[in-house]
Each structure stands twice: as structure tokens, then as C-alpha cells.
Design a protein around this motif. Structure first.
Motif, PDB file in Angstrom:
ATOM      1  N   THR A  61       0.836  -1.207   0.000  1.00  0.00           N
ATOM      2  CA  THR A  61       0.000   0.000   0.000  1.00  0.00           C
ATOM      3  C   THR A  61       0.869   1.255   0.000  1.00  0.00           C
ATOM      4  O   THR A  61       0.551   2.235  -0.682  1.00  0.00           O
ATOM      5  CB  THR A  61      -0.934   0.006   1.224  1.00  0.00           C
ATOM      6  OG1 THR A  61      -1.695  -1.210   1.247  1.00  0.00           O
ATOM      7  CG2 THR A  61      -1.885   1.186   1.178  1.00  0.00           C
ATOM      8  N   GLY A  62       1.973   1.217   0.759  1.00  0.00           N
ATOM      9  CA  GLY A  62       2.896   2.353   0.772  1.00  0.00           C
ATOM     10  C   GLY A  62       3.533   2.583  -0.584  1.00  0.00           C
ATOM     11  O   GLY A  62       3.709   3.727  -1.028  1.00  0.00           O
ATOM     12  N   ALA A  63       3.865   1.479  -1.289  1.00  0.00           N
ATOM     13  CA  ALA A  63       4.451   1.589  -2.632  1.00  0.00           C
ATOM     14  C   ALA A  63       3.447   2.200  -3.608  1.00  0.00           C
ATOM     15  O   ALA A  63       3.818   2.981  -4.490  1.00  0.00           O
ATOM     16  CB  ALA A  63       4.882   0.210  -3.121  1.00  0.00           C
ATOM     17  N   ALA A  64       2.168   1.860  -3.443  1.00  0.00           N
ATOM     18  CA  ALA A  64       1.126   2.439  -4.300  1.00  0.00           C
ATOM     19  C   ALA A  64       1.041   3.944  -4.100  1.00  0.00           C
ATOM     20  O   ALA A  64       0.897   4.707  -5.064  1.00  0.00           O
ATOM     21  CB  ALA A  64      -0.222   1.789  -3.980  1.00  0.00           C
ATOM     22  N   LEU A  65       1.149   4.368  -2.854  1.00  0.00           N
ATOM     23  CA  LEU A  65       1.103   5.804  -2.544  1.00  0.00           C
ATOM     24  C   LEU A  65       2.256   6.538  -3.219  1.00  0.00           C
ATOM     25  O   LEU A  65       2.077   7.615  -3.802  1.00  0.00           O
ATOM     26  CB  LEU A  65       1.141   5.991  -1.031  1.00  0.00           C
ATOM     27  CG  LEU A  65       0.746   7.368  -0.483  1.00  0.00           C
ATOM     28  CD1 LEU A  65       0.049   7.215   0.860  1.00  0.00           C
ATOM     29  CD2 LEU A  65       1.965   8.264  -0.323  1.00  0.00           C
ATOM     30  N   LEU A  66       3.451   5.949  -3.169  1.00  0.00           N
ATOM     31  CA  LEU A  66       4.628   6.554  -3.801  1.00  0.00           C
ATOM     32  C   LEU A  66       4.492   6.579  -5.324  1.00  0.00           C
ATOM     33  O   LEU A  66       4.913   7.543  -5.984  1.00  0.00           O
ATOM     34  CB  LEU A  66       5.887   5.784  -3.406  1.00  0.00           C
ATOM     35  CG  LEU A  66       6.310   5.894  -1.936  1.00  0.00           C
ATOM     36  CD1 LEU A  66       7.502   4.988  -1.664  1.00  0.00           C
ATOM     37  CD2 LEU A  66       6.644   7.335  -1.573  1.00  0.00           C
ATOM     38  N   ALA A  67       3.889   5.539  -5.895  1.00  0.00           N
ATOM     39  CA  ALA A  67       3.685   5.492  -7.344  1.00  0.00           C
ATOM     40  C   ALA A  67       2.745   6.603  -7.791  1.00  0.00           C
ATOM     41  O   ALA A  67       2.969   7.253  -8.824  1.00  0.00           O
ATOM     42  CB  ALA A  67       3.125   4.125  -7.746  1.00  0.00           C
TER      43      ALA A  67
END
Length: 341
Positions: A61-67
Motif C-alpha cells: 500500500t505504501g508503494a502504491a502511494l509513492l507510485a
């Protein structure tokens, strides 16, 4: 019917996060950002592929936010450094993200039913603690036992997350950088006169906005149990509908009130759609038509109300003017009569 209402409330809280991102560009930056339709799927795609490859739900979920943050930054750079029209820069990024999202997922749809997600983790914890059975018993007492959600975990956790983001966004917009972003949307020339780099403010605003949109897409993928390449179609309209409905119902005099109104608008929107689909002649495929009708109504009705108020005010002023003229005329006649005597 009550089950549909509970489901609408759950999904409305998740879509509220996306609506807050749209509010940041649409109302604060005055930037028509169509990247939303692509970055929403980007968040879902990144989360889905990472979950399938064994990463934890939080990291995914954190990676999605950064993307999403990266996607919004590129849109901002296309506009500020590439000197591309705001609307066109969003469209170009949206089109590019379609191919990028397909590359990320490797196929058009990734099921997550067998994967551990934030939603399943919270559900399991909620059931183990016995909170679900306690709340369901309470609902049985008031006669809604058969209509309650299978678990209250989603409503609770999404309410906490959406309110936390709402407060964080409100505080951010009151900081020095946040005020600069707001000023850039209101009067760019004035901000430049104070030696503030408006280009950087636009890029940051778009990045934060799309980070929230991608975060919402990630949660929706985990909530629905799949990520699909077409799940972002019409997201900008849903976001705008949530913003407009929220402002019309709850008002937007302050940032704190406006951000809370956006959450309320997202929930109301989902409830209206759910209730509309209960009508016999409407089908699931009519959701986009219903959305368009809701947005049109939310835009036109306030204008009609304003016109009606303006007409009533004009009539009131005309009556007051007529009364004043009558009084003046009467005073003149009395004065004339006295002079004749």
C-alpha cells in the motif's frame, strides 16, 4: 436495502480519500487534473502485483502511494516545465498510465481473493476480538440484525483512515507550503511577486493529490479483491461529484469544513447510486449515467437556488422602494396642504 446502504457507506469512505485528492487539485490548485483516472489504477496495480509476489499489505500500500506521487509529479512537470496545457498534460499522463499499468500487472486483471490484504487482516483481528458479535447483537436489539455487515471492521478502519487523512490534509494546507499552494491556485501572479516558485507548488500539489488517489485505488483493490485495468474509468467524475455534493450539502467556508464535506459528499454519492439502482428499470451498467445525472443536478440546482434568491431579493427591494416613494409622496402632500392653509 440496508445491506446495500452499509456497503455504500464502506466504499464511500474509501472513495472519500480519492475525492480529497481531487479536491486538492480542483478547488485548491484550480487545476483540471485527469491523471486521476490513471493514477487510481496505478495504486491498485502496484499493490496487487506486490501482494501476489509475497510483499506485506502495508509495504504494498505504501508503494502504491509513492507510485501515485510520482505520477502526479510527472503531470506537474509536463505542465510547468513542458509548458503543456493543464488539461492536456493530465490527459497525456492518463493515456501513458494505461500502458504503464498494463506493464505493472502483466495482464488486465489480477485476483486477490487468496491473498492477505489490509482488509482481510483487519477483518480477522476484528472477529477474533469479538467486537463484531458484540455490535451485531446490539443491532439485533434495534431490529437490524439481519441487515448488518458481515464485519464492522471495514467501516471502522476506513473511517479512521479517511478522517486521519482529512485532518492531515487540513493541517498541511495551513502550513507555509500549504498556504503557498492555496495562494498559487487563487492568484498565481501575486505569489510570483513574493518570489515564490509557483511551478514547484503546482508539482507538489499534483503529487500529493495523486498520491491520495493511488492510495484510494490500492484500498479499493484490496476491498474488492481484484485489480482491473478498467477500474479507473470515470474516477475524476466521481471525485468531482463527491466534492460538489459535499460542498452543496455541508458547505465549504473553511478548509476543515470543506475537507469534511468532501468525505460526506463521497458517502452521500455512493448512497444515492445504491438507492438509484434499487429502481427496477435501472441496471448496474447505468452507474455512469447515474453519476452524470448526479453531477449535473449538483451543478444546476445551486444555480437555480441562487437565481431564485436573487429574484426574491429584487422583489423585496422593489416593494421597499415603492413603500419609500409612497411615504415621500404622502409627506409632500401633507406639506403642500399645510402651506395652503
Amino acid at each position: 436495502m440496508p445491506t446495500a446502504i452499509f456497503s455504500s457507506f464502506e466504499s464511500g469512505l474509501i472513495y472519500a480519500i480519492m475525492a480529497l485528492g481531487v479536491y486538492l487539485t480542483f478547488r485548491i490548485l484550480d487545476f483540471p487534473d485527469l491523471t486521476v483516472d490513471g493514477s487510481f489504477v496505478t495504486g491498485a496495480a502496484v499493490t496487487a502485483i506486490m501482494l501476489v509476489n509475497g510483499y506485506s499489505p502495508l509495504i504494498s500500500t505504501g508503494a502504491a502511494l509513492l507510485a501515485g506521487f510520482a505520477a502526479g509529479s510527472i503531470t506537474g512537470l509536463l505542465h510547468t516545465k513542458g509548458k503543456i496545457n493543464p488539461l492536456l498534460s493530465g490527459i497525456l499522463m492518463m493515456i501513458a498510465l494505461y500502458s504503464i499499468n498494463l506493464r505493472i500487472m502483466g495482464k488486465s486483471n489480477i485476483p486477490l481473493f487468496s491473498e492477505s490484504t489490509i482488509i482481510t487482516s483487519v477483518k480477522d483481528f476484528w472477529v477474533k476480538t469479538g467486537l463484531d458479535s458484540f455490535l451485531n447483537k446490539g443491532m439485533e436489539v434495534i431490529g437490524l440484525g439481519n441487515s448488518t455487515p458481515s464485519t464492522w471492521a471495514i467501516i471502522f478502519i476506513m473511517l479512521v483512515i479517511s478522517l486521519a487523512i482529512k485532518f492531515a490534509l487540513s493541517l498541511f494546507l495551513k502550513t507555509e507550503i500549504g498556504l503557498a499552494i492555496r495562494a498559487t491556485g487563487d492568484n498565481q501572479a501575486m505569489v510570483k511577486s513574493f518570489s515564490t516558485n509557483t511551478d514547484n507548488m503546482k508539482v507538489l500539489g499534483l503529487a500529493v493529490s495523486n498520491a491520495l488517489v493511488a492510495f484510494s485505488g490500492s484500498l479499493i483493490a484490496q476491498y474488492n479483491g481484484f485489480s482491473d485495468i478498467g477500474m479507473g474509468i470515470g474516477m475524476i467524475v466521481i471525485g468531482l461529484a463527491s466534492v460538489i455534493i459535499g460542498e452543496a450539502i455541508f458547505g465549504a467556508k473553511t478548509i476543515a469544513r470543506a475537507t469534511l464535506a468532501v468525505i460526506g459528499g463521497a458517502i452521500v454519492y455512493r448512497l444515492v447510486v445504491a438507492l438509484a439502482l434499487q429502481v427496477q428499470f435501472l441496471q448496474t451498467g447505468d452507474v455512469k449515467l447515474i453519476t452524470a445525472a448526479i453531477v449535473i443536478g449538483a451543478l444546476i440546482i445551486p444555480q437555480l437556488k441562487d437565481k431564485q434568491k436573487e429574484k426574491s431579493m429584487k422583489k423585496k427591494r422593489l416593494k421597499e422602494l415603492q413603500i419609500q416613494q409612497t411615504l415621500v409622496k404622502g409627506a409632500k402632500e401633507v406639506a403642500t396642504a399645510k402651506s395652503d392653509i
